[in-house]
Design an enzyme around this catalytic site. Sequence first.
Site, PDB file in Angstrom:
ATOM      1  N   CYS A  11       0.849  -1.198   0.000  1.00 43.42           N
ATOM      2  CA  CYS A  11       0.000   0.000   0.000  1.00 43.42           C
ATOM      3  C   CYS A  11       0.880   1.241   0.000  1.00 43.42           C
ATOM      4  CB  CYS A  11      -0.935  -0.038   1.212  1.00 43.42           C
ATOM      5  SG  CYS A  11      -2.194   1.232   1.151  1.00 43.42           S
ATOM      6  N   GLY A  15      -0.831   1.697  -4.434  1.00 43.27           N
ATOM      7  CA  GLY A  15      -1.816   0.981  -3.622  1.00 43.27           C
ATOM      8  C   GLY A  15      -2.782   1.924  -2.920  1.00 43.27           C
ATOM      9  N   THR A  16      -2.276   3.028  -2.394  1.00 40.68           N
ATOM     10  CA  THR A  16      -3.132   3.984  -1.688  1.00 40.68           C
ATOM     11  C   THR A  16      -4.230   4.489  -2.623  1.00 40.68           C
ATOM     12  OG1 THR A  16      -1.205   4.648  -0.420  1.00 40.68           O
ATOM     13  CG2 THR A  16      -3.067   6.168  -0.394  1.00 40.68           C
ATOM     14  N   GLU A 126      -1.842  -4.529 -16.964  1.00 43.81           N
ATOM     15  CA  GLU A 126      -1.861  -3.315 -17.788  1.00 43.81           C
ATOM     16  C   GLU A 126      -1.014  -2.204 -17.186  1.00 43.81           C
ATOM     17  OE1 GLU A 126      -1.810  -1.355 -20.521  1.00 43.81           O
ATOM     18  OE2 GLU A 126      -3.493  -2.615 -21.098  1.00 43.81           O
ATOM     19  N   GLY A 131       2.133   2.869 -17.503  1.00 45.02           N
ATOM     20  CA  GLY A 131       1.136   3.368 -16.541  1.00 45.02           C
ATOM     21  C   GLY A 131      -0.284   3.332 -17.055  1.00 45.02           C
ATOM     22  N   GLY A 184       6.266  10.731  -6.942  1.00 41.03           N
ATOM     23  CA  GLY A 184       5.796   9.332  -6.946  1.00 41.03           C
ATOM     24  C   GLY A 184       6.011   8.619  -8.267  1.00 41.03           C
ATOM     25  N   GLU A 187      10.865   4.384  -9.106  1.00 43.12           N
ATOM     26  CA  GLU A 187      10.836   3.098  -8.416  1.00 43.12           C
ATOM     27  C   GLU A 187      11.425   3.264  -7.014  1.00 43.12           C
ATOM     28  OE1 GLU A 187       9.373   0.233  -9.813  1.00 43.12           O
ATOM     29  OE2 GLU A 187       8.764   1.917 -11.031  1.00 43.12           O
ATOM     30  N   LYS A 202       9.941  -3.195 -19.341  1.00 41.17           N
ATOM     31  CA  LYS A 202       8.740  -2.920 -20.147  1.00 41.17           C
ATOM     32  C   LYS A 202       8.965  -3.342 -21.604  1.00 41.17           C
ATOM     33  CE  LYS A 202       7.481   0.815 -17.029  1.00 41.17           C
ATOM     34  NZ  LYS A 202       7.796   2.192 -16.647  1.00 41.17           N
TER      35      LYS A 202
END
EC number: 1.1.1.3
Length: 435
Positions: A11, A15-16, A126, A131, A184, A187, A202
């Site tokens: 999270c 996650g948040t 996905e 993103g 954010g 990584e 990717k």
Amino acid sequence: MKPLRVAMLGCGVVGTEVAARIVDRSEALAERIGAPLELSAVVVRDLAKARPGIDESLLTTDAETAIADADIVIELMGGIEPAKTLITAALDQGSSVVTANKALLAAHYGELMSAADRASVRLEHEAAVAGAIPIIRPVGDSLAGDRIDRIMGIVNGTTNYILDQMDSEGWDFDRALSTAQELGYAEADPTADVGGHDAAAKAAILSSLAFHAPVSSDDVHVEGIEGISAEMVATAKDQGFVIKLLAVCERVAESPAGPGLSARVYPALLRRSHPLASVRGAFNAVFIEAEAAGELMFYGQGAGGAPTASAVLGDVVSVARRRVLGGRGQYERPFHEDSRILPISAITTRYHITLDVVDRPGVLAAVSEVFADEGASIELMRQTVGEVDEDEMQHAKLVLATHSNTEAALARTVERLGDLDVVRAVSSVIRVEGQ
Ligand SMILES: NC(=O)c1ccc[n+]([C@@H]2O[C@H](COP(=O)([O-])OP(=O)(O)OC[C@H]3O[C@@H](n4cnc5c(N)ncnc54)[C@H](O)[C@@H]3O)[C@@H](O)[C@H]2O)c1
Ligand SMILES: N[C@@H](CCO)C(=O)O
Ligand code: NA
């Protein structure tokens, strides 16, 4: 209908945002799925950490129990382990899994997809590439009837943000990186972004899907942006170029090593008129060339909590619908094409080479001779007067743009140029992509 229980592993930034939307949009999601979603557990490392908007009673450090009790598992912790073991356990017990973990997928794609297949469940990802941009489903599904020949894209938001801030605002590298981290995009270990490894993961996932063959991150030639200086960015700008970290995945029909696949990541010059040159900030863009479809371009936010949550939630809706309706998935497996990965030396590219030379007669002849010897040719040569050094020697800066040639020939040319007496230093070597 009975609620579908969703356990979320990890999270943090993504996650948040995912957890908040599962709760806030519960009615709309239930309508789209045909059954309500129930966030049943949020697995964290630190129970004491404040997580506004998340029901404290859902927090747990016990991933195994959270998984055992869930219909759908969302993995957003990142890294190889324990993510791999936990995802495999979820698949083996018959739960569908949604992950954004490109590092894990690029290392163990075939193994994890086989585990999903064995259990007749889905492993959706996905969010793992570019993103918010829908790219996995278009490549793996929408274009499954076509033949994809080439993909070129900006697939790392952090490095695009850094290069863009250096180019447009004149920021230095460190300031741009720390801001990307605050926003954010980066990584947990930002060397994965800066060193090109995130983009390589990717590229491996896209290549596997596009070429129907197993391509792992180890198959991708990777160069990062650590060596890109403010001066290189400024020189590129002066010359009408911009530097971008590009991922290139292609089918190569002919090369000195025969036909095969190439997947590579490196910083390259693009003319400012090229469509990828205008991709700013943490945005990503992916160009696809397919035999029947021709050129396609996908553009959008490639990093950040909310954009990534959009892709995760799309996958959650998809796997949840499938649980309600029954049935397997839409992607082919196992891979049926040959994955002969060509070495970078066999690939054809173009270089811009900047030399610090002594400004005296015969310099251009010496430089040209090396090119002629190696079978490489110069498209354009530009000389600017440099400084006078401590020995009162006049220096000049020589920028050479090459025609297309194999990497092997261009690398040998650069090495021999560096050995010439008249060359004080090879100041920079960078590839050029696009027309
Ligand atoms: N941030 C982005 O823009 C973005 C975009 C696309 C994909 N991703 C991917 O999404 C995943 C999550 O990224 P993020 O940016 O949210 O990272 P993050 O570091 O902000 O969050 C990861 C969270 O997982 C927790 N965690 C790690 N190991 C754990 C464990 N064993 N048990 C419980 N909790 C654990 C960490 O404490 C952290 O809170 C990664 O795989 C990343 O590559 C991120
Ligand atoms: N760190 C990644 C997150 C999105 O995958 C990036 O900067 O693109
Ligand atoms: Na995506």
